[in-house]
Write an enzyme that holds these catalytic residues in place. Sequence first.
Site, mmCIF file in Angstrom:
data_model
loop_
_atom_site.group_PDB
_atom_site.id
_atom_site.type_symbol
_atom_site.label_atom_id
_atom_site.label_comp_id
_atom_site.label_asym_id
_atom_site.label_seq_id
_atom_site.Cartn_x
_atom_site.Cartn_y
_atom_site.Cartn_z
ATOM 1 N N GLU A 25 -7.055 -13.511 4.791
ATOM 2 C CA GLU A 25 -5.638 -13.293 5.083
ATOM 3 C C GLU A 25 -5.407 -13.517 6.562
ATOM 4 O O GLU A 25 -6.085 -12.861 7.355
ATOM 5 C CB GLU A 25 -5.260 -11.860 4.687
ATOM 6 C CG GLU A 25 -3.777 -11.689 4.458
ATOM 7 C CD GLU A 25 -3.446 -10.317 3.883
ATOM 8 O OE1 GLU A 25 -3.830 -10.018 2.740
ATOM 9 O OE2 GLU A 25 -2.834 -9.540 4.611
ATOM 10 N N ARG A 41 -5.880 -4.955 -1.647
ATOM 11 C CA ARG A 41 -6.583 -5.715 -0.608
ATOM 12 C C ARG A 41 -7.194 -6.950 -1.239
ATOM 13 O O ARG A 41 -7.767 -6.872 -2.346
ATOM 14 C CB ARG A 41 -7.695 -4.872 0.039
ATOM 15 C CG ARG A 41 -7.221 -3.877 1.081
ATOM 16 C CD ARG A 41 -6.692 -4.567 2.358
ATOM 17 N NE ARG A 41 -6.230 -3.614 3.357
ATOM 18 C CZ ARG A 41 -4.969 -3.189 3.495
ATOM 19 N NH1 ARG A 41 -4.023 -3.642 2.684
ATOM 20 N NH2 ARG A 41 -4.654 -2.313 4.433
ATOM 21 N N HIS A 78 1.739 -10.146 2.639
ATOM 22 C CA HIS A 78 1.379 -8.753 2.961
ATOM 23 C C HIS A 78 2.610 -7.970 3.448
ATOM 24 O O HIS A 78 2.624 -7.429 4.554
ATOM 25 C CB HIS A 78 0.264 -8.728 4.022
ATOM 26 C CG HIS A 78 -0.537 -7.441 3.994
ATOM 27 N ND1 HIS A 78 -1.900 -7.410 4.138
ATOM 28 C CD2 HIS A 78 -0.155 -6.150 3.854
ATOM 29 C CE1 HIS A 78 -2.327 -6.156 4.079
ATOM 30 N NE2 HIS A 78 -1.281 -5.376 3.910
HETATM 31 N N1 LIG Z 1 0.041 -4.501 0.766
HETATM 32 C C1 LIG Z 1 0.300 -3.548 1.634
HETATM 33 O O1 LIG Z 1 1.130 -3.683 2.513
HETATM 34 C C2 LIG Z 1 -0.439 -2.223 1.521
HETATM 35 C C3 LIG Z 1 0.087 -1.073 2.125
HETATM 36 C C4 LIG Z 1 -0.594 0.145 1.957
HETATM 37 C C5 LIG Z 1 -1.774 0.193 1.250
HETATM 38 N N2 LIG Z 1 -2.287 -0.957 0.713
HETATM 39 C C6 LIG Z 1 -3.521 -0.932 -0.069
HETATM 40 O O2 LIG Z 1 -3.230 -0.321 -1.320
HETATM 41 C C7 LIG Z 1 -4.423 0.275 -1.846
HETATM 42 C C8 LIG Z 1 -4.166 1.721 -2.192
HETATM 43 O O3 LIG Z 1 -3.895 2.470 -0.995
HETATM 44 P P1 LIG Z 1 -3.746 4.060 -1.094
HETATM 45 O O4 LIG Z 1 -3.483 4.591 0.264
HETATM 46 O O5 LIG Z 1 -2.788 4.354 -2.178
HETATM 47 O O6 LIG Z 1 -5.226 4.421 -1.568
HETATM 48 P P2 LIG Z 1 -5.933 5.869 -1.636
HETATM 49 O O7 LIG Z 1 -6.718 6.087 -0.389
HETATM 50 O O8 LIG Z 1 -4.938 6.894 -2.004
HETATM 51 O O9 LIG Z 1 -6.949 5.617 -2.847
HETATM 52 C C9 LIG Z 1 -7.993 6.478 -3.081
HETATM 53 C C10 LIG Z 1 -8.187 6.629 -4.577
HETATM 54 O O10 LIG Z 1 -8.474 5.373 -5.216
HETATM 55 C C11 LIG Z 1 -9.200 5.617 -6.400
HETATM 56 N N3 LIG Z 1 -10.417 4.789 -6.432
HETATM 57 C C12 LIG Z 1 -11.486 4.850 -5.593
HETATM 58 N N4 LIG Z 1 -12.427 3.976 -5.965
HETATM 59 C C13 LIG Z 1 -11.957 3.334 -7.057
HETATM 60 C C14 LIG Z 1 -12.490 2.326 -7.912
HETATM 61 N N5 LIG Z 1 -13.717 1.803 -7.724
HETATM 62 N N6 LIG Z 1 -11.735 1.891 -8.939
HETATM 63 C C15 LIG Z 1 -10.504 2.408 -9.164
HETATM 64 N N7 LIG Z 1 -9.969 3.384 -8.396
HETATM 65 C C16 LIG Z 1 -10.673 3.835 -7.359
HETATM 66 C C17 LIG Z 1 -9.591 7.086 -6.390
HETATM 67 O O11 LIG Z 1 -8.713 7.793 -7.255
HETATM 68 C C18 LIG Z 1 -9.378 7.502 -4.954
HETATM 69 O O12 LIG Z 1 -9.068 8.864 -4.828
HETATM 70 C C19 LIG Z 1 -5.487 0.112 -0.753
HETATM 71 O O13 LIG Z 1 -6.270 -1.016 -1.015
HETATM 72 C C20 LIG Z 1 -4.667 -0.115 0.497
HETATM 73 O O14 LIG Z 1 -5.377 -0.806 1.480
HETATM 74 C C21 LIG Z 1 -1.632 -2.156 0.819
#
Ligand SMILES: NC(=O)c1ccc[n+]([C@@H]2O[C@H](COP(=O)([O-])OP(=O)(O)OC[C@H]3O[C@@H](n4cnc5c(N)ncnc54)[C@H](O)[C@@H]3O)[C@@H](O)[C@H]2O)c1
Length: 335
Positions: free
Chosen positions: A274, A246, A293
């Site tokens: 964005e 993000r 994105h």
């Molecule tokens: N670009 C895109 O199209 C797209 C698509 C999907 C997700 N995303 C983004 O990708 C990222 C990951 O998504 P996800 O569903 O895999 O996340 P997720 O919900 O699985 O991530 C949770 C985990 O992140 C870790 N975490 C929490 N706080 C943290 C910190 N301060 N520092 C480091 N690690 C920490 C922990 O291990 C936690 O359990 C998010 O920001 C999401 O919005 C982007």
Amino acid sequence: VAVRPVALFAMRSRHVAEVFTPAVLQQIQQVVRLDPDLVAERFDLPAVRRALAEAEVLITGWGCPPLDAATLAAAPRLRAVVHAAGTVKAHITQACWDRGLLVSSAASANALPVAEYALAAIIFAGKGVFALRERYRTDRVFTPTAMLPGIGNFGQRVGIVGASRTGRRVLELLRPFDLDVHLADPYVSAAEAAGLGARLLPLDDLLSRCAVVSVHAPSIPETYGMLGARRIALLPDGAVLINTARGEIVDTAALTAEVTSGRISVVLDVTDPEPLPSGSPLFDLPGVFLTPHVSGSHGNELERLGQCALEELRRLVAGRPLANQIHEQDLARSA
Ligand SMILES: NC(=O)c1ccc[n+]([C@@H]2O[C@H](COP(=O)([O-])OP(=O)(O)OC[C@H]3O[C@@H](n4cnc5c(N)ncnc54)[C@H](O)[C@@H]3O)[C@@H](O)[C@H]2O)c1
């Protein structure tokens, strides 16, 4: 034979055809009773109210309105929400948790294309491809002596920020390579990181040591601006910072300054704001590889989300544990 539970679609209606192929839709109808032509884009219309009165399962997707207390009151038989997209934060309200609804999401399926994008970016960054491409474009000649120092994917230090669903998938995809992989995540132990093929480091140390860093943390209050000017300055000269998570996790002004000076390069699939304003220097700087994105599910990848929902419905109806259940207590540190 047990009676199939009644289900209802709730999402922006165009997503139904994108996410659920005819074959998957047919299989879903073998598992639940569903009128595929009724898609709740809002919950206050009479036809939707009538369907809500019967619904035991909601199959939700992008654009599903919040399931507030009034909607839940209109759905007395509802017991589960199967989300055929990523985060549930836009539609699952406190009232849903208070009601004890089972909630599942396809976020782990949506993490796969993001991880694939990140893998490609990490490998290209390690090889110096982004910088070499720019140099060739500018100079129109290339001599071997112009080769960048420190490039290559043999022992390259790669840093993963966040062992999220996406981060974990990236770590898995990085296994076959001869990379030296590091992880920063306050919720992961050194032993768990080692099991994931990475060495756990505090974030500052990871940034100082890794020439390629990929951000996979969720956007939550503790991660807003987590990569600010001080931390970006820790990156070694020539480093490549990749953000598919993000935009607001990285300080845009600090990032822009470091890329403008040419000290680091970035691969950005997400930005803050964005979309970027059309005059943003990030569109034109040679050290920026910018995409709008797109690393999440698009095109045929959307079908994976539909399949994920189908499999979850099968588990739900068979009384088996859900594979992708979302727990209220995990949400504060999740995407
Ligand atoms: N670009 C895109 O199209 C797209 C698509 C999907 C997700 N995303 C983004 O990708 C990222 C990951 O998504 P996800 O569903 O895999 O996340 P997720 O919900 O699985 O991530 C949770 C985990 O992140 C870790 N975490 C929490 N706080 C943290 C910190 N301060 N520092 C480091 N690690 C920490 C922990 O291990 C936690 O359990 C998010 O920001 C999401 O919005 C982007």
